[in-house]
Scaffold this active site. Structure first.
Site, PDB file in Angstrom:
ATOM      1  CB  THR A  82      -0.946   0.019   1.222  1.00 59.80           C
ATOM      2  OG1 THR A  82      -1.731   1.219   1.193  1.00 59.80           O
ATOM      3  CG2 THR A  82      -0.180  -0.046   2.525  1.00 59.80           C
ATOM      4  CG  HIS A 127       5.143 -11.359  16.663  1.00 57.62           C
ATOM      5  ND1 HIS A 127       6.103 -12.254  16.223  1.00 57.62           N
ATOM      6  CD2 HIS A 127       5.784 -10.543  17.546  1.00 57.62           C
ATOM      7  CE1 HIS A 127       7.251 -11.991  16.814  1.00 57.62           C
ATOM      8  NE2 HIS A 127       7.092 -10.959  17.615  1.00 57.62           N
TER       9      HIS A 127
END
Length: 524
Positions: free
Chosen positions: A443, A495
């Site tokens: 993006t 994560h």
């Protein structure tokens, strides 16, 4: 013979659509392949074309949400090519047929209901969409003990995607089970209807007689009922778009309910009333405008609702973390400046930054496969290809078309694909296939001037790279201070599947490739 037009299959992951706008009216004569309405899914807008020529009969109203295969309208092919002259005949025929059906139908209903009188019909929460598991009882339009007719709207239920009308599945006496505001799972009991024959026919006869005696008494006679002044979802949408309050509209539907037609005519009816009440209401509204504190409410589109829901969902359901780095853009800018003209002359497309970032990400993704993977239940899925999603700001919201197999593409192919997808996005022409299946997202908030941000993962992907604006900054190079064009880059990642070593290593690798573009050609 009438042709039934149903909601077409518009994508593998789409189970329902919303009727955004009818471009033709009920009774219009349409031509084969003529666009008759626009539909919206949670991903895109589609045009529905007539499957045959003939007279259109609308079944689903604007604002209604239908499942794939749901009935949208009917087209009377026998009326193909006929003009409006035949319309009145058909209307007369329809009205006669309807009156005959009313008379004959009452008799048949009376006969059939005699055999099932006293039978209790239990109504449960219907399935309103593949991904919807629960609904909320927004309002009951009928109360316990009320006589209801078959297919009469008795309640409104809301899901996280749309509002639906609940219709009676039998004629009889209603007994509600769930209360307004209750949240129920799909299939949970809602109400019971005790079928009756004499009661329904008698009451319907009495009601019909009352209707015959006084054409417009219902709204006034039933002002105390809940339905009085209550608008249907389609009518509510129209009123909201016009900025008209429901209490300012006289409902002509059953028990004073505000119909879609009432909403469409609301502007004309409220316009002459405005001067009469101007003395009471004109004072506050102009003053608000003068002070510049006016407000405008707009209903969220299905696409905007889905974007909002998924962004919050990702924030809540992933262990999202963001790591940052900075990139010296001088080498790429020099390369672009040197070959910009010759590149455009040969490939007929501009050499932009996105092709460099896409190529750099593809090489880094192959070296750090966890960044290109995703979680599926208790398993981790590693992709051996790089389908790069490119975030594009479209008129109706953010869309993310996908560059397939970007790792195999050349610079010019990537640039041409980006231009093609971005053009489709701005024209709302992207297909579902073009927006699904990405493995990693890029993006670029820099085109809007963003210096630094923490982009949100595009689920079910595990990572997203954020580009930002290029600003000249003082940098220490070999013991000297130099002014260089610097871009901050950010990598947000899940994560749960990507360790810090992999995320930081990925971003450092992207930085190396961008600061030395010759590595992109050599793959080192």
């Amino acid at each position: 013979m009438s042709l039934e037009v149903t909601v077409p299959n518009v994508g593998e992951s789409i189970s329902e659509v919303t009727i955004a706008q009818w471009l033709k009216s009920d009774g219009d004569v349409v031509e084969m392949d003529e666009v008759i309405c626009e539909m919206e899914s949670d991903k895109a807008t589609f045009e529905l074309t007539a499957e045959a020529g003939g007279k259109l009969s609308i079944v689903a109203e604007e604002g209604e949400t239908l499942e794939i295969g749901g009935l949208v309208c009917k087209i009377d092919e026998s009326a193909a090519g006929e003009g409006s002259a035949d319309t009145s005949k058909e209307e007369n025929t329809d009205s006669q047929a309807q009156s005959q059906n009313d008379n004959g139908g009452n008799e048949q209903e009376h006969k059939s209901s005699d055999s099932s009188e006293g039978e209790v019909v239990e109504m449960n929460v219907p399935t309103v969409g593949e991904s919807i598991t629960e609904v909320v009882i927004a309002s009951w339009l009928k109360s316990t003990g009320d006589q209801v007719e078959m297919d009469e709207v008795i309640a409104e239920i809301e899901s996280d995607k749309a509002t639906f009308e609940l219709t009676a599945e039998a004629t009889g006496v209603l007994e509600t089970i769930a209360e307004e505001g209750d949240t129920l799972n799909i299939g949970a009991p809602l109400c019971k209807i005790t079928k009756n024959a004499g009661g329904s026919s008698a009451s319907s006869t009495q009601t019909a007689a009352k209707e015959d005696e006084t054409p417009n008494p219902m709204p006034a006679a039933n002002n105390d009922s809940y339905a009085s002044g209550h608008s249907s979802p389609a009518a509510a949408k129209i009123l909201a778009e016009k900025g008209i309050k429901a209490e300012n509209v006289n409902g002509t539907g059953k028990d004073g309910r505000i119909t879609k037609e009432d909403a469409l005519n609301a502007k004309a009816s409220t316009a002459p009333k405005a001067p009469q009440k101007s003395a009471e209401k004109s004072a506050p509204s102009p003053s608000l405008k003068v002070e510049g504190r006016g407000q405008e409410r707009k209903r969220m589109t299905p696409l905007r609702k889905t974007i909002a829901k998924r962004l919050v969902q990702v924030k809540n359901e992933t262990a999202m973390l963001t790591t940052f780095n900075e990139v010296n853009m001088q080498p790429i800018m020099d390369l672009r400046k040197k070959y910009k003209e010759s590149f455009k002359k040969k490939y007929e497309v501009n050499l932009g930054f996105m092709s460099f970032f896409t190529k750099a990400c593809c090489l880094a993704l192959q070296e750090f496969p966890a960044v290109n993977a995703q979680i599926d239940g208790d398993e981790m899925v590693y992709n051996e290809f790089c389908d790069i999603s490119i975030a594009v700001s479209a008129p109706k919201g953010l869309v993310v078309p996908v560059i397939r197999n970007a790792e195999e593409m050349s610079f010019d192919t990537i640039e041409k694909t980006i231009v093609e997808l971005a053009t489709k996005a701005k024209n709302n022409k992207l297909s579902i296939d073009e927006m699904t299946g990405g493995t990693f997202t890029i993006t670029n908030g820099g085109i809007f001037g963003s210096m630094l941000s923490t982009p949100i993962i595009n689920a079910p992907q595990s990572a997203i790279l954020g580009m930002h604006n290029i600003v000249e900054r003082p940098m220490a190079v070999n013991g000297e201070v130099k002014i260089l064009p610097i871009m901050y880059v950010a990598l947000s990642y899940d994560h749960r599947i990507i360790d810090g070593r992999e995320s930081v290593g990925f971003l450092v690798r992207v930085k190396e490739l961008l600061e030395d573009p010759s590595r992109l050609l050599l793959g080192i």
